[in-house]
Design a protein around this motif. Structure first.
Motif, short mmCIF file in Angstrom:
data_model
loop_
_atom_site.label_atom_id
_atom_site.label_comp_id
_atom_site.label_asym_id
_atom_site.label_seq_id
_atom_site.Cartn_x
_atom_site.Cartn_y
_atom_site.Cartn_z
N PHE A 195 0.54 9.20 3.20
CA PHE A 195 0.33 7.94 3.90
C PHE A 195 0.48 8.21 5.39
CE2 PHE A 195 1.83 4.18 6.06
CZ PHE A 195 1.10 3.13 5.53
N LEU A 239 1.83 7.42 -6.27
CA LEU A 239 0.73 8.16 -6.87
C LEU A 239 0.69 9.61 -6.39
CD1 LEU A 239 -2.05 5.44 -6.60
CD2 LEU A 239 -1.07 6.33 -8.71
N LEU A 290 0.25 10.54 -3.25
CA LEU A 290 -0.66 10.71 -2.13
C LEU A 290 0.07 10.50 -0.82
CD1 LEU A 290 -3.65 8.66 -3.59
CD2 LEU A 290 -3.27 11.12 -3.72
N THR A 316 2.96 2.24 -3.11
CA THR A 316 2.13 2.46 -4.29
C THR A 316 1.40 3.80 -4.21
OG1 THR A 316 1.86 0.07 -4.54
CG2 THR A 316 0.35 1.49 -5.76
N ILE A 317 0.77 4.08 -3.05
CA ILE A 317 0.02 5.34 -2.98
C ILE A 317 0.98 6.53 -2.91
CG2 ILE A 317 -1.96 4.23 -1.92
CD1 ILE A 317 -1.24 5.51 0.70
N THR A 344 -5.28 8.10 3.80
CA THR A 344 -4.72 8.93 2.74
C THR A 344 -5.77 9.93 2.32
OG1 THR A 344 -3.54 8.92 0.62
CG2 THR A 344 -5.42 7.43 0.82
N LEU A 361 -9.68 4.03 -4.99
CA LEU A 361 -8.92 5.19 -5.46
C LEU A 361 -9.31 5.63 -6.87
CD1 LEU A 361 -5.32 4.43 -4.14
CD2 LEU A 361 -7.23 5.55 -3.00
N PHE A 402 -7.24 -0.32 -5.46
CA PHE A 402 -6.80 0.85 -6.21
C PHE A 402 -7.81 1.23 -7.29
CE2 PHE A 402 -3.10 -1.18 -4.40
CZ PHE A 402 -2.48 -0.13 -3.78
N VAL A 416 0.82 -1.21 0.00
CA VAL A 416 0.00 0.00 0.00
C VAL A 416 0.85 1.26 0.00
CG1 VAL A 416 -1.71 1.32 1.30
CG2 VAL A 416 -1.93 -1.16 1.11
#
Length: 501
Positions: A65, A61, A63, A57-58, A74, A121, A117, A54
């Motif tokens: 955490f 992107l 974003l 990856t975010i 997030t 997301l 995702f 998680v």
């Protein structure tokens, strides 16, 4: 003979490049909007369902955490998204979305099913079995091509460091990314952290500790005031074993390819790649985003008593560091050379221009106490002596290593909280050293508070215990203790259960 030597060097470089990967299944890759992420850690299948890490990856992107206990949060624009480890329910601004499986945590890494995702997301995501790749396409990316990331409390700028001006008022930092350049004024109370990603150690720093070519993240408030700078770089250290074709190979097999902007020094003076030789000790600093080598600090032991043009000479340089050091240890350096001069020493690229005093004619002494956060392995000790405007330089025959953090325990079995069906489980833990290696004799294991070390196989890479007798059904607790060559200790405990009937 010259042809054979040259051929040997070329073969060595080629072999280092062509070394086969370690055996085992190929890790699953992640590609986000066409950009590949690093493979540590990769996605994994659990019970025939693909789970994706998680945090990495975010953050890729763009974003944020945040974690509090088992809850991960997030922010996507004005919407808050919350996941809970072990729960299939995701919360999006109070609305409940059911996931196909609950997020899980394995070895301190949180994973969520791939559909998180897409369902939560709003990204497009699928797994390409042919290429063994997770492909994610998203319009929510906060990290734009010019290195601008929006966050909940402000924004973040990212890029390679182009320049640092500590003399301006206020001081400034210039970042470069995809052809764009941004100069940022740095507030006096901004926090600066310097992170060596290869040893995963962050230390408090100052603006002057940031180097051109590093990768930096600048966290800013909405009004543009800088709150924090994270300077990231990668490092390699070792001895050169071969040079060929504009590259050289280190003793650990790493191939180093300097570029047009790489700064090279040898014994403290500017040098070219052609001046380096096998046996030279080198410290390499590179950009973690582009992998571009930006700095090579090389040292070579000088012949005893070699004078400079003005008559300054260093007869010997040595330290009392007979083993790797840890935070709080002090290394004492002694130089014998021309009397009446000014002397200093460096320890790799981390410690520079440490002053030495003349204890008696021609004998100079200095000391350095290892600070918390220092991590360097097998780096050169370099001395300088200036007499009447002439300077002599020499490298000590011995190198110096120091570490502030104990070894990591990257993998272990049985898994924490797992239930197994054998009464004689194989118990092991693998070690990841920081800047210095693991001391195998320091590795200890207890099971249910009983010391089983004498029954274990111990190496610098792992400890393994295979019981000679059956353990009863029920819960059992494992404790591992290990130290590095500097004496930094790591302890890890976990529990598993046996159920044979």
């Amino acid at each position: 003979m010259l042809k054979r030597v040259a051929a040997l060097m070329i073969l060595t470089v080629a072999a280092a490049r062509a070394a086969p990967a370690t055996s085992g299944p190929r890790p699953i890759a992640i590609v986000i909007n066409g950009n590949a992420l690093s493979l540590d850690p990769p996605p994994r299948f659990e019970q025939n369902l693909l789970f994706v890490p998680v945090r990495r990856t975010i953050e890729a992107l763009g974003l944020g955490f945040e974690r509090s206990g088992n809850r991960i949060t997030t922010q996507i624009g004005s919407k808050a998204v919350t996941l809970t480890i072990g729960s299939r329910a995701a919360d999006v601004d109070g609305a409940r979305i059911e996931l196909e499986a609950a997020p899980i945590e394995i070895h301190d890494v949180i994973y969520a099913p791939l559909r998180f995702f897409t369902d939560v997301l709003g990204a497009q995501a699928h797994f390409d079995r042919r290429t063994n790749t997770v492909l994610i396409v998203a319009q929510i990316v906060g990290r734009s091509s010019n290195g601008f990331v929006t966050t909940g409390n402000g924004y973040e700028r990212l890029g390679s460091v182009a320049a640092i001006d500590v003399l301006s008022d206020p001081p400034t930092l210039t970042l470069q990314r995809n052809g764009g350049v941004k100069t940022i004024a740095i507030a006096a109370n901004a926090t600066i952290d310097v992170l060596d990603v290869d040893v995963n150690v962050s230390t408090p720093g100052e603006l002057g500790d940031i180097r051109p070519g590093d990768f930096a993240r600048v966290e800013m408030r909405k009004d543009g005031r800088v709150e924090r700078i994270v300077d990231e770089y990668g490092s390699r250290s070792g001895h050169i074993v071969a040079l060929a074709g504009g590259e050289f190979v280190l003793n650990d097999g790493q191939v180093i390819a300097p570029g047009r902007l790489t700064e090279i020094s040898l014994n403290g003076r500017a040098a070219s790649l052609g001046e380096l030789q096998p046996g030279d000790q080198v410290d390499v600093r590179y950009n973690v985003e582009t992998n571009e080598v930006r700095e090579i600090l090389a040292s070579r032991s000088a012949p005893s008593g070699a004078p400079s043009a003005g008559g300054a000479a260093i007869a010997s340089l040595e330290s009392d560091a007979s083993h790797p050091l840890r935070a709080g240890d002090t290394v004492h350096v002694t130089m014998h050379g021309t009397a009446g001069g000014s002397a200093s020493f460096d320890i790799g690229s981390d410690v520079v221009n440490q002053a030495m005093g003349q204890r008696s004619p021609g004998i100079y002494v200095g000391a350095y106490t290892i600070p918390r956060g220092a991590n360097f392995d097998d780096v050169a000790l370099l001395g300088r002596l200036t007499v009447g405007g002439a300077t002599a330089q020499a490298a000590a025959a011995q190198t110096i290593s120091a570490s502030s953090i104990g070894p990591g325990i990257s993998d272990f079995a049985p898994d924490a909280g797992s239930t197994i069906n054998t009464s004689r489980p194989a118990v092991y833990a693998s070690f990841v050293p920081d800047a210095v290696g693991v001391n195998p004799s320091s590795a200890l294991m207890w099971i249910d508070d009983r010391d089983v070390t004498s029954e274990c196989l111990r190496t610098a890479q792992f400890i393994q215990y295979i019981p000679q007798y059956a353990y009863p059904d029920g819960a059992h607790r494992v404790t591992i203790r290990v130290a590095d060559q500097a004496g930094n200790v790591t302890t890890k405990s976990w529990a598993f259960s046996i159920r044979t009937r």
